[in-house]
Structure formats: C-alpha cells, structure tokens
Design a protein around this motif. Structure first.
Motif, PDB file in Angstrom:
ATOM      1  N   HIS A 192       0.825  -1.195   0.000  1.00  0.00           N
ATOM      2  CA  HIS A 192       0.000   0.000   0.000  1.00  0.00           C
ATOM      3  C   HIS A 192       0.869   1.258   0.000  1.00  0.00           C
ATOM      4  O   HIS A 192       2.096   1.194   0.010  1.00  0.00           O
ATOM      5  N   CYS A 193       0.212   2.405   0.017  1.00  0.00           N
ATOM      6  CA  CYS A 193       0.887   3.696   0.129  1.00  0.00           C
ATOM      7  C   CYS A 193       0.524   4.337   1.460  1.00  0.00           C
ATOM      8  O   CYS A 193      -0.623   4.233   1.908  1.00  0.00           O
ATOM      9  N   ALA A 194       1.487   4.993   2.092  1.00  0.00           N
ATOM     10  CA  ALA A 194       1.239   5.689   3.352  1.00  0.00           C
ATOM     11  C   ALA A 194       2.162   6.893   3.447  1.00  0.00           C
ATOM     12  O   ALA A 194       3.353   6.798   3.136  1.00  0.00           O
ATOM     13  N   VAL A 195       1.613   8.020   3.871  1.00  0.00           N
ATOM     14  CA  VAL A 195       2.401   9.229   4.100  1.00  0.00           C
ATOM     15  C   VAL A 195       1.895   9.889   5.379  1.00  0.00           C
ATOM     16  O   VAL A 195       0.761   9.667   5.805  1.00  0.00           O
ATOM     17  N   VAL A 196       2.743  10.690   5.985  1.00  0.00           N
ATOM     18  CA  VAL A 196       2.359  11.520   7.124  1.00  0.00           C
ATOM     19  C   VAL A 196       2.434  12.969   6.696  1.00  0.00           C
ATOM     20  O   VAL A 196       3.436  13.403   6.113  1.00  0.00           O
ATOM     21  N   ASP A 197       1.365  13.711   6.970  1.00  0.00           N
ATOM     22  CA  ASP A 197       1.348  15.145   6.720  1.00  0.00           C
ATOM     23  C   ASP A 197       0.718  15.813   7.939  1.00  0.00           C
ATOM     24  O   ASP A 197      -0.430  15.523   8.289  1.00  0.00           O
ATOM     25  N   GLY A 198       1.479  16.667   8.604  1.00  0.00           N
ATOM     26  CA  GLY A 198       0.992  17.253   9.847  1.00  0.00           C
ATOM     27  C   GLY A 198       0.849  16.199  10.910  1.00  0.00           C
ATOM     28  O   GLY A 198       1.764  15.419  11.175  1.00  0.00           O
ATOM     29  N   ASN A 199      -0.301  16.144  11.524  1.00  0.00           N
ATOM     30  CA  ASN A 199      -0.555  15.155  12.582  1.00  0.00           C
ATOM     31  C   ASN A 199      -1.429  14.006  12.086  1.00  0.00           C
ATOM     32  O   ASN A 199      -2.177  13.404  12.859  1.00  0.00           O
ATOM     33  N   CYS A 200      -1.332  13.687  10.813  1.00  0.00           N
ATOM     34  CA  CYS A 200      -2.210  12.667  10.246  1.00  0.00           C
ATOM     35  C   CYS A 200      -1.420  11.692   9.376  1.00  0.00           C
ATOM     36  O   CYS A 200      -0.569  12.093   8.576  1.00  0.00           O
ATOM     37  N   LEU A 201      -1.704  10.399   9.566  1.00  0.00           N
ATOM     38  CA  LEU A 201      -1.175   9.335   8.718  1.00  0.00           C
ATOM     39  C   LEU A 201      -2.246   8.974   7.699  1.00  0.00           C
ATOM     40  O   LEU A 201      -3.396   8.706   8.065  1.00  0.00           O
ATOM     41  N   TYR A 202      -1.863   8.971   6.413  1.00  0.00           N
ATOM     42  CA  TYR A 202      -2.794   8.660   5.334  1.00  0.00           C
ATOM     43  C   TYR A 202      -2.410   7.307   4.730  1.00  0.00           C
ATOM     44  O   TYR A 202      -1.238   7.076   4.418  1.00  0.00           O
ATOM     45  N   VAL A 203      -3.404   6.425   4.561  1.00  0.00           N
ATOM     46  CA  VAL A 203      -3.166   5.079   4.022  1.00  0.00           C
ATOM     47  C   VAL A 203      -4.089   4.856   2.840  1.00  0.00           C
ATOM     48  O   VAL A 203      -5.303   5.063   2.935  1.00  0.00           O
ATOM     49  N   TRP A 204      -3.506   4.405   1.727  1.00  0.00           N
ATOM     50  CA  TRP A 204      -4.292   4.177   0.509  1.00  0.00           C
ATOM     51  C   TRP A 204      -3.795   2.936  -0.217  1.00  0.00           C
ATOM     52  O   TRP A 204      -2.598   2.650  -0.266  1.00  0.00           O
ATOM     53  N   GLY A 205      -4.748   2.206  -0.820  1.00  0.00           N
ATOM     54  CA  GLY A 205      -4.429   1.133  -1.758  1.00  0.00           C
ATOM     55  C   GLY A 205      -3.852  -0.110  -1.128  1.00  0.00           C
ATOM     56  O   GLY A 205      -4.025  -0.396   0.058  1.00  0.00           O
ATOM     57  N   GLY A 206      -3.141  -0.895  -1.958  1.00  0.00           N
ATOM     58  CA  GLY A 206      -2.588  -2.161  -1.516  1.00  0.00           C
ATOM     59  C   GLY A 206      -3.550  -3.307  -1.746  1.00  0.00           C
ATOM     60  O   GLY A 206      -4.590  -3.165  -2.406  1.00  0.00           O
ATOM     61  N   TYR A 207      -3.190  -4.455  -1.201  1.00  0.00           N
ATOM     62  CA  TYR A 207      -4.054  -5.623  -1.343  1.00  0.00           C
ATOM     63  C   TYR A 207      -4.112  -6.394  -0.032  1.00  0.00           C
ATOM     64  O   TYR A 207      -3.282  -6.228   0.858  1.00  0.00           O
ATOM     65  N   MET A 208      -5.127  -7.240   0.092  1.00  0.00           N
ATOM     66  CA  MET A 208      -5.320  -8.057   1.281  1.00  0.00           C
ATOM     67  C   MET A 208      -5.767  -9.448   0.856  1.00  0.00           C
ATOM     68  O   MET A 208      -5.878  -9.741  -0.335  1.00  0.00           O
ATOM     69  N   SER A 209      -6.007 -10.312   1.819  1.00  0.00           N
ATOM     70  CA  SER A 209      -6.407 -11.687   1.528  1.00  0.00           C
ATOM     71  C   SER A 209      -7.855 -11.918   1.936  1.00  0.00           C
ATOM     72  O   SER A 209      -8.260 -11.588   3.050  1.00  0.00           O
ATOM     73  N   ILE A 210      -8.615 -12.482   1.011  1.00  0.00           N
ATOM     74  CA  ILE A 210      -9.996 -12.892   1.297  1.00  0.00           C
ATOM     75  C   ILE A 210     -10.203 -14.271   0.691  1.00  0.00           C
ATOM     76  O   ILE A 210     -10.051 -14.451  -0.521  1.00  0.00           O
ATOM     77  N   ALA A 211     -10.536 -15.226   1.527  1.00  0.00           N
ATOM     78  CA  ALA A 211     -10.839 -16.581   1.060  1.00  0.00           C
ATOM     79  C   ALA A 211      -9.748 -17.114   0.139  1.00  0.00           C
ATOM     80  O   ALA A 211     -10.018 -17.582  -0.962  1.00  0.00           O
ATOM     81  N   GLU A 212      -8.507 -17.008   0.586  1.00  0.00           N
ATOM     82  CA  GLU A 212      -7.341 -17.545  -0.111  1.00  0.00           C
ATOM     83  C   GLU A 212      -7.076 -16.855  -1.450  1.00  0.00           C
ATOM     84  O   GLU A 212      -6.423 -17.402  -2.330  1.00  0.00           O
TER      85      GLU A 212
END
Length: 447
Positions: free
Chosen positions: A28-48
């Motif tokens: 995934h993508c992650a950045v910090v700007d100010g006092n906030c962490l932003y997380v976007w995208g990537g992949y995960m696992s569902i039912a193998e």
C-alpha cells in the motif's frame, strides 16, 4: 491475482468498517502530513485470494487523537493497485507506477490532503512535459528541493526503450523486455515536468523492492532484489551534483541482505531500517540504525522477536516517531497495527556516547552522538471492549502491538491496555492462519 467484484469486496469490508480501523494490507501507500497518517491502496487476503483494496477511499489516522477515519475519494480515481511509489510534497500526495489488473503502469496521480472542504479529489497528470519513466513497480523516491526523484523498480520496456544495458537488467524476454533498472527520473510538480539527469560516480546495480530515504542533500538506497539475490549494500546520490557513492560499512555486524523492507530518516545523520525478506526468503523482524557520518550500524536489541514484517510502510511522524503500518508476516498478511517512537536528540555529554533506552535499563555504546529514547503509545481505536482489568495505556520503554481493537478495552475513544513491563510480553498471541494462503507471494511478486 484473483479479484473479487467490487460489490463482493465492499460487502466483506462492511463489518471491518464498523470497527473504524484500516483493513490489513500489503503493498500500500502511506504518508504523514501534519498530525495525520494517510493510508491508501494495496491488497489483502480474502478466502485464499489476493484482493485489491478500493482505490476510491483513503484512511486517516489522527496521531494526536488516535482515531481512524475513512473518507471517500472522487475525481480521476486510480485503478486499485499495489507497489506504487508515494510521496508527500506541500500537502499533496503523489503516487506513481504500481501494478494493477492490467499489469505494470507508469501513470501519475495526485490528491490534495489539505482540501478545506474536507474532500479528497484525485487528479491524473497527463499533460506533463518531458518523458516519464516506463511502467514499473516496487521503486523508491526521494523528496528534495520541491521535486520528487524516483529510483529503480521492476517493470517492462519496449526494444526501442532499451538504451543502456548498464541501467536495465533483463529478467524475461517476450513481446516486452522485463527486468530491473537503476534509472533516476525527476518530477517537478510545479511545472509538471519529467527529466532524467545524467548521473556519474559508482552506480548501484539495477534493483527493486529496495528502500530509500532522504538525508540532507543526499538520497540513500539500501538493499533490494537484484536478479536472484537480495543485497545489503548502501548507495547515496548527491541530489545537487547527481553523483553516486557506494558507502563502505565500518561495522563488523551489519544487516543481512533483504528486500521489501523500510528505511526511515530519524535525525540529521541517522536512518532506521526495519524488517524485510532475507536472501533465504525468510521474513525478518530486526531493526537497525545507521549513522551516515560514522558509517556504523547499530542493531536494536530490545525489539520483540519473532514478529517479522515485510512490504509494510514506515513513516516519520511529527514528533520524531515512526509509524509502521500493514505488511505481511510468515506468508500471511499482517493484521497488526504498530506504532512506536524513536526520538533523536543531540547528546549533551562531553564523552560523545549514545544512550540506548531498553525495556528496563539504560546501556551505553560509543561512537554516536544521539540519545535514542524509545517509548510506546498504543494506537487508540474504536471498537468493542474485551478486557476488563486495564490500566492507562501510555508507558515508556515498552512496545505493544494491537490486533484491531481486540487486545484492550475502550473508554470513549481511548484504548486502555494491561500494564506491561517487558516488551517481549507485550505482543498478543497470533490467531491461526493458513500457510498455503500466500504460497506464491514471495516467488511471483518479489521482483
């Protein structure tokens, strides 16, 4: 990569969203700007199956309040993908490259993280000047002088795009040439212009799944996948003269070769290395500090063991803390969220020694000029209480990982956890997992 329909995926994620904690993910993508962490995208696992996360939403974690929120996105929404390279510049997050359902991409998108209307609107940058990099993923970037400098990655080129055998290492040949590169490309967001500077010096070998960080006027690269091996070399590029240098380690003990790790700048001469996948395809759980002045590695002995993590993100926070989110471990996508703090302060002692704060005691080692103060703030999330006998969740010199919201009880929006004295005891027991669930993750995606 098997892909669920958007409807099926959103139905699955509805229960997750009720907890208001960002879903587990890798690449995934992650950045910090100010006092906030932003997380976007990537992949995960569902039912193998490996499933992309929705690209029309972004998660935010308030580092002061400890609250996760999800926000819908609009505009020129990128396709769901993984392995993109993210950078934050002047409150705008840029993502370049990655891998989606159509393969490798070289598309460039940006989103203003500080929209006064609270909206997150994607913009696809197409009317740029110059020639962009060819499609690729698992590259790195540095931010310097209001520009974003991209390095390396794995991807594809046409025959007429192969200009230099020293900058591209071929892996497979078909209609396209697939392989690793060590190219440097510069994006000037203000003018939306791509350039490719002529570099000199000792160039690093073409690579991908490496890690990079900016320290002063130099961009550093550590490790990565090069052909059939994973390296532990360090190179730096002077971003003013475009001159490469190969850094020779002065330490007897040093990190093993790896890919899919992170390197984060934590002071004006120190970088923090964490996790990754070894040359023996073993997930790693070690943490190291590298002093660019003394060329010395120091291993952090007090990190909990047997908690490997790879293809995660690690972002420097507003108070010199490092936020590590997501990633994989032991052939399964991690469901842990970890936040730990690394404070770098000039040592006032005339002896020039450094103090490493461990779980219980202070120990000294020579040759460094920073005090490394490790402390832990458990991420605070919303959810159901499963523990009754809890005490205040802030203490120093301990590391704690929460699995979602199940490892502590909640009072309002503040997570409270059992008081723990030793870091080794602070890690929750893992839930059962299917080892075959991601049997191809390392062999097919670790280029």
């Amino acid at each position: 990569m098997a892909v669920y329909t958007v409807v099926a995926l959103r139905c699955f994620l509805m229960a997750e969203s009720q907890r208001m904690v960002a879903e587990e993910r890798s690449g995934h993508c992650a950045v910090v700007d100010g006092n906030c962490l932003y997380v976007w995208g990537g992949y995960m696992s569902i039912a193998e199956n490996e499933v992309y996360l929705p690209s029309d939403e972004i998660w935010t974690y308030d580092t002061d309040m400890g609250i996760w929120e999800t926000h819908s996105m609009e505009g020129d929404i990128p396709p769901p993908m993984s392995g993109s390279c993210e950078a934050c510049l002047n409150g705008v997050m840029y993502i370049f490259g990655g891998y989606d359902d159509n393969g490798y991409t070289n598309q460039l998108y940006c989103v203003n993280l500080k929209d006064n209307n609270g909206k997150f609107t994607w913009k696809k940058i197409t009317n740029f000047k110059g020639c962009p990099p060819t499609p690729r993923d698992k590259l790195s970037c540095w931010v310097y002088d209001n520009r974003i400098i991209y390095f390396g990655g794995y991807g594809c080129k046409k025959l007429n795009e192969l200009s230099d055998s020293m900058s591209f290492c071929t892996d497979e040949v078909g209609e396209m040439f697939w392989g690793w590169n060590n190219e440097v490309h510069v994006l000037d967001p203000a003018t939306e212009t791509w350039t490719q500077p002529v570099t000199q010096g000792t160039h690093p070998a073409p690579r991908a799944a490496h890690a990079g960080t900016t320290l002063g006027i130099k961009g550093y690269v550590f490790g990565g996948r090069v052909l059939g091996t994973r390296t532990n070399d360090i190179h730096c590029l002077d971003l003013g003269t475009w001159t490469w240098s190969n850094i020779i380690h002065s330490s007897v003990r040093r990190p093993v070769g790896r890919s899919w790790h992170t390197v984060t700048t934590v002071s004006d001469c120190m970088m923090f290395l964490f996790g990754g996948l070894s040359a023996n395809s073993e997930p790693l759980d070690d943490g190291w500090l590298f002093n660019v002045q003394t060329k010395n590695w120091t291993q952090l002995q007090h990190l909990p063991k047997n908690k490997p993590r790879l293809w995660h993100t690690a972002c420097l926070g507003p108070e010199s803390e490092v936020f590590v989110f997501g990633g994989s471990q032991d052939d399964i996508l991690s469901v842990d969220r970890v936040v730990f703090r690394l404070h770098g302060k000039k040592c006032q002692a005339s002896s020039g020694t450094a103090v490493l704060v461990t779980a219980e005691t202070f120990s000294q080692s020579s040759g460094q000029d920073f005090i490394l103060d490790w402390s832990w703030d458990t991420p605070r999330v919303t959810g159901n209480c499963r523990e009754q006998n809890c005490e205040t969740s802030r203490w120093c010199c301990c590391i704690y990982i929460t699995k979602g919201h199940t490892e502590g009880c909640l009072e309002g929006n503040i997570l409270r956890t059992p008081k723990i004295r030793h870091a080794e005891t602070a890690w929750p027991v893992q839930t059962p997992w299917n080892k075959n669930q991601h049997e191809n993750v390392y062999t097919t995606r670790d280029y």
